[in-house]
Design an enzyme around this catalytic site. Structure first.
Site, PDB file in Angstrom:
ATOM      1  N   LYS A 102      -3.080 -20.993 -17.577  1.00 47.34           N
ATOM      2  CA  LYS A 102      -2.242 -21.885 -16.763  1.00 47.34           C
ATOM      3  C   LYS A 102      -1.026 -22.419 -17.530  1.00 47.34           C
ATOM      4  O   LYS A 102       0.006 -22.709 -16.948  1.00 47.34           O
ATOM      5  CB  LYS A 102      -3.064 -23.048 -16.210  1.00 47.34           C
ATOM      6  CG  LYS A 102      -3.951 -22.625 -15.046  1.00 47.34           C
ATOM      7  CD  LYS A 102      -4.442 -23.833 -14.259  1.00 47.34           C
ATOM      8  CE  LYS A 102      -5.220 -23.389 -13.032  1.00 47.34           C
ATOM      9  NZ  LYS A 102      -6.529 -22.803 -13.380  1.00 47.34           N
ATOM     10  N   GLU A 124      -0.214 -31.814  -7.750  1.00 46.92           N
ATOM     11  CA  GLU A 124      -1.571 -32.196  -7.397  1.00 46.92           C
ATOM     12  C   GLU A 124      -2.508 -31.384  -8.288  1.00 46.92           C
ATOM     13  O   GLU A 124      -2.116 -30.395  -8.883  1.00 46.92           O
ATOM     14  CB  GLU A 124      -1.876 -31.891  -5.928  1.00 46.92           C
ATOM     15  CG  GLU A 124      -2.060 -30.405  -5.622  1.00 46.92           C
ATOM     16  CD  GLU A 124      -0.762 -29.618  -5.634  1.00 46.92           C
ATOM     17  OE1 GLU A 124       0.291 -30.212  -5.328  1.00 46.92           O
ATOM     18  OE2 GLU A 124      -0.803 -28.408  -5.968  1.00 46.92           O
ATOM     19  N   SER A 389      -9.177 -14.994 -18.299  1.00 49.14           N
ATOM     20  CA  SER A 389      -8.185 -16.043 -18.023  1.00 49.14           C
ATOM     21  C   SER A 389      -8.413 -17.344 -18.784  1.00 49.14           C
ATOM     22  O   SER A 389      -7.471 -18.071 -19.063  1.00 49.14           O
ATOM     23  CB  SER A 389      -8.138 -16.323 -16.522  1.00 49.14           C
ATOM     24  OG  SER A 389      -9.431 -16.616 -16.014  1.00 49.14           O
TER      25      SER A 389
HETATM   26  C1  LIG Z   1      -7.343 -22.034 -12.480  1.00 51.21           C
HETATM   27  C2  LIG Z   1      -8.043 -20.915 -13.112  1.00 51.21           C
HETATM   28  C3  LIG Z   1      -8.201 -19.666 -12.463  1.00 51.21           C
HETATM   29  C4  LIG Z   1      -7.758 -19.409 -11.044  1.00 51.21           C
HETATM   30  O1  LIG Z   1      -6.393 -19.482 -10.817  1.00 51.21           O
HETATM   31  P1  LIG Z   1      -5.472 -18.233 -10.540  1.00 51.21           P
HETATM   32  O2  LIG Z   1      -4.203 -18.826 -10.060  1.00 51.21           O
HETATM   33  O3  LIG Z   1      -6.140 -17.374  -9.517  1.00 51.21           O
HETATM   34  O4  LIG Z   1      -5.313 -17.499 -11.818  1.00 51.21           O
HETATM   35  C5  LIG Z   1      -8.820 -18.635 -13.144  1.00 51.21           C
HETATM   36  N1  LIG Z   1      -9.291 -18.807 -14.392  1.00 51.21           N
HETATM   37  C6  LIG Z   1      -9.166 -19.987 -15.057  1.00 51.21           C
HETATM   38  C7  LIG Z   1      -9.717 -20.090 -16.430  1.00 51.21           C
HETATM   39  C8  LIG Z   1      -8.541 -21.079 -14.435  1.00 51.21           C
HETATM   40  O5  LIG Z   1      -8.432 -22.234 -15.081  1.00 51.21           O
END
Ligand SMILES: *Cc1c(COP(=O)(O)O)cnc(C)c1O
Length: 418
Positions: A102, A124, A389
């Site tokens: 993010k 938000e 992610s």
């Molecule tokens: C917020 C989040 C997501 C989901 O958000 P996307 O916009 O779909 O990428 C996925 N993995 C993690 C670790 C997150 O914090």
């Protein structure tokens, strides 16, 4: 819609979205008339600033020195061997500062705010992950930061509320309606309407009204471009497949952006939660229909009146009733395959990666890994690159309470490993 292959994706990122923010029939800008000038200001500023060499080199420096980019690509040799002959690789977005992808778009949005001369950023947050990443960017750039958050979420996400406050953000409780994300979005838009001369609104994924799906994709595309180059350098060829989890869709769009015009199969993974009944999942592309939420048109899990349905996933970052409009387009034209993984399959992947590779993944990311493990069992050979992610530190208390240390998930595999 006419089906497309990778050969149709030359120069795609420059061609999509169109100037009105459409990816085919999805996207657009559904706003109260008073907000249209504010969004036009952001669009115009971004189109100009994103081409400036000063902006590009400053963003590059921030990514290297503050965020810790490039994040590595890692070959999961042990896990791959246990599953068969397919080789699983991870793009380690969990190694970003603050522990997830993010920050890639939050630092970009913060820098854009600075170049636009804004003093404040407004957003938000639901589970608080976007709020923490944005509060981090605000602290870095010396901007004020107002985060709107439902009272229910504030109670549930205590550690993230503390983090945001320590980083200097104001966390503003939203006390009407169900007191969760939907009301927080409305409150953030209302605040932005009043303050847009001095403030900029910063969204948390490739969702919302144009130009946000484009801006966030562009900032996240560093994930895919880096990963492509790193994978080529490691192996001399491209992966056969790439995969990422899809909540709003930002880490996946970032990853996919690097591979759309390559002969690579692409898999987006939606959360199937407890199953396919209404309220048990958040698989918007699998079970949704075209509709409008939060100012854009896409697939939406909705009732007969167009109201969003309740959604659920064990991963709080994935439980959104819609999905970024670009995913809706890539789904309909067939370039990306969308699949789903339920809570159990994701949790098994969570424990497998922890136990066999020494990496505790976020539960969100575990959905993508689970699909890669399924792919490895279904294919005789090849390679799959997973966007990991985020890291799982935020999840361990919850996981421990519900599943202990995961013996039930790994016992049979442990036997076959010996
Ligand atoms: C917020 C989040 C997501 C989901 O958000 P996307 O916009 O779909 O990428 C996925 N993995 C993690 C670790 C997150 O914090």
């Amino acid at each position: 819609m006419e089906k497309k292959t990778y050969k149709d994706f030359d120069n795609y990122l420059k061609r999509y979205p169109d100037k009105n923010g459409y990816f085919g029939e999805y996207g657009g800008q559904f706003l109260p008339p008073e907000l249209i000038p504010a969004f036009k200001e952001i669009d115009d500023a971004y189109e100009e600033i994103c081409h400036s060499s000063q902006f590009i080199s400053e963003l590059r420096r921030i990514r290297k020195e503050f965020q810790g980019r490039p994040t590595p690509v890692y070959h999961c040799e042990r896990l791959s061997r246990m599953l068969g002959k397919v080789q699983i690789y991870l793009k380690r977005e969990d190694l970003n500062h603050t522990g997830a992808h993010k920050l890639n778009h939050c630092m970009g949005e913060g820098l854009l705010a600075k170049y636009m001369g804004k003093k404040k950023i407004i957003a938000e947050t639901g589970a608080g992950q976007h709020g923490v990443a944005l509060a981090t960017a605000a602290a870095y750039f010396g901007l004020e930061c107002d985060i709107y958050m439902g009272e229910v979420d504030i109670a549930k996400q205590h550690p993230n509320v503390i983090r945001m406050k320590m980083l200097g953000a104001r966390v503003i409780p939203v006390t009407h309606g169900l007191k969760t994300l939907k009301e927080a979005v409305d409150a953030a838009f209302d605040a932005y309407l009043k303050e847009y001369k001095d403030a900029i609104y910063c969204i948390g994924s490739v969702v919302g009204p144009h130009p946000f799906p484009k801006i966030v994709r562009d900032f996240q595309s560093v994930v895919g471009f880096e990963a492509r180059e790193q994978f080529l350098e490691m192996t001399g060829i491209l992966p056969d497949a790439v995969t990422a989890c899809v909540g709003g869709g930002s880490n996946s769009m970032g990853m996919f952006a690097g591979f759309l015009s390559d002969p690579v199969d692409i898999y987006g993974v939606e959360p199937l939660g407890r199953g396919s009944a209404i309220g048990d999942h958040a698989a918007s592309l699998a079970y949704g229909k075209k509709g409008i939420l939060h100012g854009f048109e896409s697939y939406l899990l909705q009732d007969e009146n167009g109201e969003p349905l309740p959604v659920y996933s064990i991963a709080s970052g994935l439980d959104y009733p819609s999905v970024g409009p670009e995913h809706a387009y890539l789904h309909d034209c067939g370039r990306v395959n969308y699949v789903s993984v339920d809570d159990e399959e994701a949790m098994k992947a969570f424990f497998m990666l922890s136990r066999y590779e020494g990496i505790i993944p976020a539960i969100e990311s575990s959905h993508a890994l689970a699909y890669a493990m399924r792919y490895a069992k279904e294919h005789d050979t090849g390679s799959i690159l997973v966007c990991l992610s985020g890291r799982g530190d935020k999840d361990i208390d919850y996981v421990y309470e519900k599943y202990g240390t995961g013996e039930c998930f790994i016992s049979d595999l442990q036997k076959s490993d010996k």
